[in-house]
Design a protein around this motif. Sequence first.
Motif, PDB file in Angstrom:
ATOM      1  N   PHE A  17       0.603  -1.101   0.108  1.00 24.28           N
ATOM      2  CA  PHE A  17      -0.137  -0.087   0.322  1.00 24.28           C
ATOM      3  C   PHE A  17       0.891   1.140  -0.122  1.00 24.28           C
ATOM      4  O   PHE A  17       0.425   2.505  -0.597  1.00 24.28           O
ATOM      5  CB  PHE A  17      -0.691   0.194   1.050  1.00 24.28           C
ATOM      6  N   MET A  18       1.908   1.137   0.954  1.00 28.82           N
ATOM      7  CA  MET A  18       3.031   2.567   0.958  1.00 28.82           C
ATOM      8  C   MET A  18       3.415   2.684  -0.309  1.00 28.82           C
ATOM      9  O   MET A  18       3.844   3.472  -1.039  1.00 28.82           O
ATOM     10  CB  MET A  18       3.630   2.299   2.042  1.00 28.82           C
ATOM     11  N   MET A  19       4.003   1.565  -1.064  1.00 30.67           N
ATOM     12  CA  MET A  19       4.036   1.737  -2.296  1.00 30.67           C
ATOM     13  C   MET A  19       2.810   2.379  -3.253  1.00 30.67           C
ATOM     14  O   MET A  19       3.559   2.691  -4.535  1.00 30.67           O
ATOM     15  CB  MET A  19       4.825  -0.031  -3.520  1.00 30.67           C
ATOM     16  N   TYR A  20       2.278   1.714  -3.478  1.00 28.18           N
ATOM     17  CA  TYR A  20       0.585   2.206  -4.201  1.00 28.18           C
ATOM     18  C   TYR A  20       0.715   3.834  -3.668  1.00 28.18           C
ATOM     19  O   TYR A  20       0.708   4.654  -5.030  1.00 28.18           O
ATOM     20  CB  TYR A  20      -0.193   1.668  -3.781  1.00 28.18           C
ATOM     21  N   TYR A  21       1.080   4.002  -3.154  1.00 30.16           N
ATOM     22  CA  TYR A  21       0.842   5.248  -2.286  1.00 30.16           C
ATOM     23  C   TYR A  21       1.818   6.317  -2.683  1.00 30.16           C
ATOM     24  O   TYR A  21       1.261   7.663  -3.491  1.00 30.16           O
ATOM     25  CB  TYR A  21       0.769   5.524  -0.784  1.00 30.16           C
ATOM     26  N   LEU A  22       2.997   6.232  -2.647  1.00 28.69           N
ATOM     27  CA  LEU A  22       3.877   6.436  -3.561  1.00 28.69           C
ATOM     28  C   LEU A  22       4.392   6.777  -5.400  1.00 28.69           C
ATOM     29  O   LEU A  22       4.104   8.148  -5.732  1.00 28.69           O
ATOM     30  CB  LEU A  22       5.148   5.766  -3.375  1.00 28.69           C
ATOM     31  N   VAL A  23       3.716   5.832  -5.630  1.00 31.45           N
ATOM     32  CA  VAL A  23       3.446   5.978  -6.907  1.00 31.45           C
ATOM     33  C   VAL A  23       2.591   6.940  -7.019  1.00 31.45           C
ATOM     34  O   VAL A  23       2.680   7.207  -8.713  1.00 31.45           O
ATOM     35  CB  VAL A  23       2.724   4.124  -7.489  1.00 31.45           C
ATOM     36  N   VAL A  24       1.254   6.928  -6.958  1.00 26.55           N
ATOM     37  CA  VAL A  24       0.598   8.132  -6.901  1.00 26.55           C
ATOM     38  C   VAL A  24       0.726   9.494  -6.614  1.00 26.55           C
ATOM     39  O   VAL A  24      -0.062  10.057  -7.605  1.00 26.55           O
ATOM     40  CB  VAL A  24      -0.623   7.473  -6.203  1.00 26.55           C
ATOM     41  N   ASP A  25       0.536   8.759  -5.509  1.00 23.80           N
ATOM     42  CA  ASP A  25       1.187  10.513  -4.864  1.00 23.80           C
ATOM     43  C   ASP A  25       2.769  11.162  -5.255  1.00 23.80           C
ATOM     44  O   ASP A  25       2.458  12.563  -5.464  1.00 23.80           O
ATOM     45  CB  ASP A  25       1.768  10.749  -3.739  1.00 23.80           C
ATOM     46  N   ARG A  26       3.491  10.078  -5.521  1.00 24.13           N
ATOM     47  CA  ARG A  26       5.077  10.985  -6.154  1.00 24.13           C
ATOM     48  C   ARG A  26       5.475   9.984  -7.391  1.00 24.13           C
ATOM     49  O   ARG A  26       6.523   9.294  -7.663  1.00 24.13           O
ATOM     50  CB  ARG A  26       6.430  10.908  -5.299  1.00 24.13           C
ATOM     51  N   PRO A  27       4.856  10.154  -8.161  1.00 18.62           N
ATOM     52  CA  PRO A  27       5.281   9.735  -9.939  1.00 18.62           C
ATOM     53  C   PRO A  27       6.674   9.789 -10.376  1.00 18.62           C
ATOM     54  O   PRO A  27       7.164   8.338 -10.487  1.00 18.62           O
ATOM     55  CB  PRO A  27       4.083   9.198 -11.052  1.00 18.62           C
ATOM     56  N   LEU A  28       6.980  10.891 -10.608  1.00 16.78           N
ATOM     57  CA  LEU A  28       7.905  11.012 -10.859  1.00 16.78           C
ATOM     58  C   LEU A  28       8.932  10.723  -9.882  1.00 16.78           C
ATOM     59  O   LEU A  28      10.380   9.254 -10.573  1.00 16.78           O
ATOM     60  CB  LEU A  28       9.158  12.523 -11.290  1.00 16.78           C
ATOM     61  N   GLN A  29       8.813  10.723  -8.844  1.00 15.83           N
ATOM     62  CA  GLN A  29      10.309  10.157  -7.398  1.00 15.83           C
ATOM     63  C   GLN A  29      10.548   8.971  -7.299  1.00 15.83           C
ATOM     64  O   GLN A  29      11.367   8.842  -7.777  1.00 15.83           O
ATOM     65  CB  GLN A  29       9.873  10.807  -6.169  1.00 15.83           C
ATOM     66  N   SER A  30       9.112   7.599  -7.531  1.00  9.42           N
ATOM     67  CA  SER A  30       9.288   6.758  -7.258  1.00  9.42           C
ATOM     68  C   SER A  30       9.889   6.385  -9.059  1.00  9.42           C
ATOM     69  O   SER A  30      10.638   5.174  -8.937  1.00  9.42           O
ATOM     70  CB  SER A  30       7.779   6.263  -7.182  1.00  9.42           C
ATOM     71  N   PHE A  31       9.854   6.897 -10.298  1.00  8.58           N
ATOM     72  CA  PHE A  31      10.439   6.515 -11.631  1.00  8.58           C
ATOM     73  C   PHE A  31      11.714   6.914 -10.877  1.00  8.58           C
ATOM     74  O   PHE A  31      12.225   6.101 -11.796  1.00  8.58           O
ATOM     75  CB  PHE A  31       9.701   7.212 -12.605  1.00  8.58           C
ATOM     76  N   LEU A  32      12.215   7.169 -10.055  1.00 14.20           N
ATOM     77  CA  LEU A  32      14.050   7.705 -10.346  1.00 14.20           C
ATOM     78  C   LEU A  32      14.794   6.759  -8.938  1.00 14.20           C
ATOM     79  O   LEU A  32      15.554   6.502  -9.673  1.00 14.20           O
ATOM     80  CB  LEU A  32      14.297   9.808  -9.422  1.00 14.20           C
ATOM     81  N   GLY A  33      13.632   6.132  -8.480  1.00 10.92           N
ATOM     82  CA  GLY A  33      13.563   5.235  -8.268  1.00 10.92           C
ATOM     83  C   GLY A  33      13.886   3.799  -8.257  1.00 10.92           C
ATOM     84  O   GLY A  33      15.003   3.908  -7.919  1.00 10.92           O
ATOM     85  N   VAL A  34      12.784   4.015  -9.710  1.00  9.34           N
ATOM     86  CA  VAL A  34      13.091   2.453  -9.707  1.00  9.34           C
ATOM     87  C   VAL A  34      14.755   2.562 -11.136  1.00  9.34           C
ATOM     88  O   VAL A  34      15.532   1.836 -11.369  1.00  9.34           O
ATOM     89  CB  VAL A  34      12.175   2.252 -11.409  1.00  9.34           C
TER      90      VAL A  34
END
Length: 464
Positions: A410-427
């Motif tokens: 759920f936390m990962m889902y929240y980050l992807v929805v709320d901060r998609p760019l930052q999550s993409f940079l993490g990937v």
Amino acid sequence: MAAMETGSAAWPGRLPRGSTVSVVVATAIVVADMVGVGVFTSLGFQVKDIPSGFAILLLWTVGGIVALCGVFSYSELGAMFPRSSGEYNFLSRAFHPAFGFLAGWVSATVGFAAPVALAAMAFGEYGKSVIPGAPPLALAVGAVWLVSIVQLSGVRHSSTFQLVSTILKVVLIVAFLIAGFVVGTPQPVSFAPHISDIGYVSGAPFAIGLVFVMYSFSGWNAATYIIGEMHTPQQNLPRALLAGTLIVLVLYVALNAVFLHTTPIDKLAGQLDVARIAGSAIFGEIGGRIVGAMICIGLVSSISAMMWIGPRVMMTMGEDIPALRLFARKSSQGAPVYAIVFQLAVASLMLFTRSFEAVLDFIQFALLFCSFFTVLGVIKLRITRPDLPRPYRAWGYPVTPVVFLLVTLFMMYYLVVDRPLQSFLGVLIMVSGLLIYAVFRKRDGAATPSSGHSKSPGNSPGRE
């Protein structure tokens, strides 16, 4: 410790060389790494949507329970594979050395340096209230360098410093709690459950609040990064993780209770510095300075813990990969000198460039991703390798790992929805780790964690 080869049923009984960290010190590392600024700043945003004493305390209790679910799984893996470096070791064992390198790459480069820089900058900001006119950046850099010098002096001195600073942190927090309940003016807030709490607990703000509560609980796995330096890690690692997390759970619930007990909710709502506001409500005009000093001392122990455990990831990677062999070198006192200096350099660079806030934003997804698959590895190994010796078995299995996995997902889902760019940079950071791993393998023919050719053969993991 004799090497545990793939498929071996024998359990090694000898301690790793240089095992000097007691269960008390390991517990102190867990407490120090967990208790940072999160608990002193989160409440103001929670009470905006959850104006209920009972629901707030339940929120923090649930966060602690989820952290304990992670503790049980990490304890099983740590007792099975007692080698320093946390997820690097566990993911290499449970899945593949490349996966372990991915996690190790994130941790060794920015995963610890960024939180160190953040804690140091917070130390500088709170330090201004203690030493008016002092430049925050100078205080921040001074704190990191001072702690690093202690770490470079060796494991024994690090242990003493960590234990003393963490005990002082806990004592000050307990004194603040006592003062709050004894001296503070009680507010009309109830901690008993009420029928209206059902709406708060079942609403979206509670679930989103849990995401940020879990960030405050991050660090419950701290002792897994120094397993190789612990006395009898098969027994003491689970004890340290459990004791440290329980201590922090009690402190967090009690702190939020004191904030609500002493300060009107409308003064806390939407505020970042809730600890200072509560301190002023308890102690008057000097309250802010008292709270600032308390948090500063606490942050020193947090910086110390991260400057201790972070370099152990790079150190262990250096034992396995020839291109990183420099970082595996230790001083005569057991300190991985080059690994510590590397993390110090990265943290200092982040402080001077103020880049740590951006880095923290985009490594959150990567860190959650690695924790998710580490706990998933417990389930995988239970199914695929039931023959492996397990000195400690995760309590409540399979419920506890599944609870942790669901909340982390759920936390990962929240980050992807709320901060998609930052999550993409993490990937992208994780992908870069895989590319670098491939380069090292091709260029050096590196002895990966699967080969068992570590410079520390007693702790070298073989791929399962």
